[in-house]
Motif scaffolding. Structure first.
Motif, PDB file in Angstrom:
ATOM      1  N   ASN A 267      -2.255  -6.794   8.534  1.00 40.86           N
ATOM      2  CA  ASN A 267      -3.206  -6.509   7.462  1.00 40.86           C
ATOM      3  C   ASN A 267      -3.272  -5.018   7.143  1.00 40.86           C
ATOM      4  OD1 ASN A 267      -4.147  -9.209   6.902  1.00 40.86           O
ATOM      5  ND2 ASN A 267      -5.153  -9.165   8.881  1.00 40.86           N
ATOM      6  N   LEU A 268      -3.041  -4.171   8.148  1.00 42.89           N
ATOM      7  CA  LEU A 268      -2.960  -2.739   7.874  1.00 42.89           C
ATOM      8  C   LEU A 268      -1.761  -2.436   6.980  1.00 42.89           C
ATOM      9  CD1 LEU A 268      -3.990   0.133   8.391  1.00 42.89           C
ATOM     10  CD2 LEU A 268      -2.532   0.193  10.443  1.00 42.89           C
ATOM     11  N   ALA A 269      -0.636  -3.100   7.244  1.00 44.66           N
ATOM     12  CA  ALA A 269       0.544  -2.923   6.405  1.00 44.66           C
ATOM     13  C   ALA A 269       0.259  -3.377   4.968  1.00 44.66           C
ATOM     14  CB  ALA A 269       1.718  -3.703   6.978  1.00 44.66           C
ATOM     15  N   MET A 270      -0.471  -4.476   4.826  1.00 44.62           N
ATOM     16  CA  MET A 270      -0.817  -4.966   3.482  1.00 44.62           C
ATOM     17  C   MET A 270      -1.766  -3.991   2.781  1.00 44.62           C
ATOM     18  SD  MET A 270       0.835  -7.746   2.933  1.00 44.62           S
ATOM     19  CE  MET A 270      -0.015  -8.786   1.757  1.00 44.62           C
ATOM     20  N   LEU A 271      -2.706  -3.450   3.528  1.00 43.70           N
ATOM     21  CA  LEU A 271      -3.634  -2.465   2.964  1.00 43.70           C
ATOM     22  C   LEU A 271      -2.859  -1.273   2.397  1.00 43.70           C
ATOM     23  CD1 LEU A 271      -6.893  -1.236   4.685  1.00 43.70           C
ATOM     24  CD2 LEU A 271      -5.323   0.372   3.649  1.00 43.70           C
ATOM     25  N   CYS A 272      -1.943  -0.741   3.192  1.00 48.29           N
ATOM     26  CA  CYS A 272      -1.163   0.422   2.739  1.00 48.29           C
ATOM     27  C   CYS A 272      -0.288   0.063   1.540  1.00 48.29           C
ATOM     28  CB  CYS A 272      -0.307   0.950   3.880  1.00 48.29           C
ATOM     29  SG  CYS A 272      -1.253   1.621   5.270  1.00 48.29           S
ATOM     30  N   THR A 273       0.237  -1.163   1.550  1.00 46.40           N
ATOM     31  CA  THR A 273       1.093  -1.591   0.443  1.00 46.40           C
ATOM     32  C   THR A 273       0.312  -1.662  -0.860  1.00 46.40           C
ATOM     33  OG1 THR A 273       2.486  -2.848   1.957  1.00 46.40           O
ATOM     34  CG2 THR A 273       2.641  -3.404  -0.374  1.00 46.40           C
ATOM     35  N   PHE A 274      -0.856  -2.266  -0.829  1.00 44.43           N
ATOM     36  CA  PHE A 274      -1.648  -2.381  -2.059  1.00 44.43           C
ATOM     37  C   PHE A 274      -2.173  -1.020  -2.519  1.00 44.43           C
ATOM     38  CE2 PHE A 274      -2.277  -6.966  -0.755  1.00 44.43           C
ATOM     39  CZ  PHE A 274      -1.508  -7.470  -1.791  1.00 44.43           C
TER      40      PHE A 274
END
Length: 413
Positions: A267-274
């Motif tokens: 979810n941290l990776a998704m946060l950074c992606t968005f």
């Protein structure tokens, strides 16, 4: 016929409105993803098999999907503030009911209520942004709303895992109910009311919502985006919010704590992606890299990652699953693109109709993956092979939806 003027908020007001909506969406995403972290606990407490666990997690998306069509009409007619406040009241009831449930059927009913209650948490702000913000800012706001959702999913991982031994899962849902009430107060205080003049023809004409949905479903651009929304977007959410956890515990051999840590980093990776999409999309669009091109180039990367996961099997852990989810975010650009294809007076219905497609996909795939795992396991496959075979079936559907997107007529936005 549906053309209305767009009123643009001042920068300061836009920031306050965004933060108010974002807090509600943060809680919505936390509530959506919490079952992945709680899956070992709920499985033990209620003796759930994979099919039941998938159905329970999918109950959220079933309730979410069932409300989308009326939600779109209500948003266009009554505006985001009034509609979102009403729906969040249902979410409060759902959280309280979940915390008090003593059977699987009670859990399922409460989960459906939670899905209904938070079903406006993204559509309400996107409808507001369609009328209150400029097009480039809409794309940025959409990506940063999804980033906020990733914050909520982060909160559903390690923080929830840390709190469980001290409080148990039932008090966590009482706490969520209290936070939802606070979100309602913030929205009531800071979000502007919908102006009657901004509601367009749909507010005055009771037949407009029916005609509007017909216009939405018939639109060629909407139709070309439907399969990838169902499979690719729906599959990403199904994995992120449920099946990443069981994959890590049952395939990769992680402990519950290790799986929660893995979900945190996914979810941290998704946060950074968005966050990155929010920064990049206005620049990319100015340079001619529009939604169709980005999706056409990006989704094959996602397929390649999923194939590598299937080959690696129990060697594929949180890093591989994070890469799968990140490479799938190209398709998230489809949602604001669909909203901007339609006139502002139809934006609520267009966005909600596409959201219905996505979350029907989440429900079907979240439950279907559980069914597939049980079927392959009953046929004698190991846990690793059952997961791999089921995800292989999902891959075939995703590739087919992508080919339809490439060849569908009338996909010029």
């Amino acid at each position: 016929k549906y053309s209305i003027p767009m009123s643009v908020l001042s920068r300061r007001t836009a920031v306050v409105v965004f933060l108010s909506f974002a807090f509600a969406y943060f809680l919505s995403a936390l509530l959506r993803a919490i079952t992945a972290t709680l899956s070992p606990t709920l499985t033990a407490d209620f003796a759930l098999d994979s099919r039941s666990l998938g159905l329970l997690a999918g109950g959220y998306f079933l309730g979410f999907s069932a409300s989308q069509l009326p939600l779109g009409s209500w948003l266009d007619r009554h505006g985001p503030k009034k509609v979102l406040l009403g729906f969040l009241g249902i979410a409060v009831v759902g959280c309280v009911a979940f915390s008090m449930a003593t059977s699987f059927s009670a859990l399922m009913a409460a989960r459906v209520l939670c899905g209904v209650g938070v079903s406006a948490c993204l559509m309400a702000p996107l409808t507001a942004y369609r009328r209150w913000l400029s097009p480039a800012t809409q794309l940025r706001a959409n990506s940063w709303m999804l980033m906020t959702g990733s914050f909520g999913m982060l909160a559903s991982t390690l923080p929830v895992q840390w709190l469980l031994p001290h409080f148990g899962w039932r008090p966590l849902f009482w706490g969520l109910a209290v936070l939802l009430v606070l979100a309602m107060l913030l929205l009531w205080w800071r979000v502007p009311a919908w102006q009657a003049a901004a509601a367009g023809p749909s507010a005055a004409d009771p037949e407009a919502p029916r005609a509007g949905y017909a216009d939405v479903w018939r639109h060629p651009y909407f139709r070309c985006m439907v399969p990838i929304g169902f499979f690719s977007y729906g599959g990403m959410v199904a994995v992120q919010t449920l099946w990443a956890g069981p994959w890590m515990t049952r395939v990769a051999g992680s402990s519950a704590q290790e799986a929660a840590t893995g979900l945190f980093f996914i979810n941290l990776a998704m946060l950074c992606t968005f966050w990155g999409w929010g920064l990049l999309t206005p620049v990319l669009f100015r340079k001619g890299f529009h939604v169709n091109r980005l999706i056409a180039w990006g989704l094959p990367l996602n397929f390649a990652v999923l194939i590598s996961i299937l080959i690696a099997g129990n060697a594929a852990g949180a890093g591989a699953l994070a890469l799968f989810c990140v490479t799938c975010t190209f398709v998230s650009l489809a949602q604001p693109a669909v909203g901007m294809v339609f006139p502002a007076a139809l934006s609520g219905r267009a966005l909600s109709a596409y959201n219905l497609v996505i979350f029907l996909g989440v429900f079907v795939l979240q439950w279907g993956i559980g069914v597939g795992i049980d079927v392959f396991s009953a046929a004698g496959a190991s846990a690793t092979d059952a997961f791999r075979a089921t995800m292989g079936v999902y891959l075939v559907g995703s590739v087919a939806s992508y080919l339809y997107f490439l060849w569908a007529p009338g996909k010029t936005p």
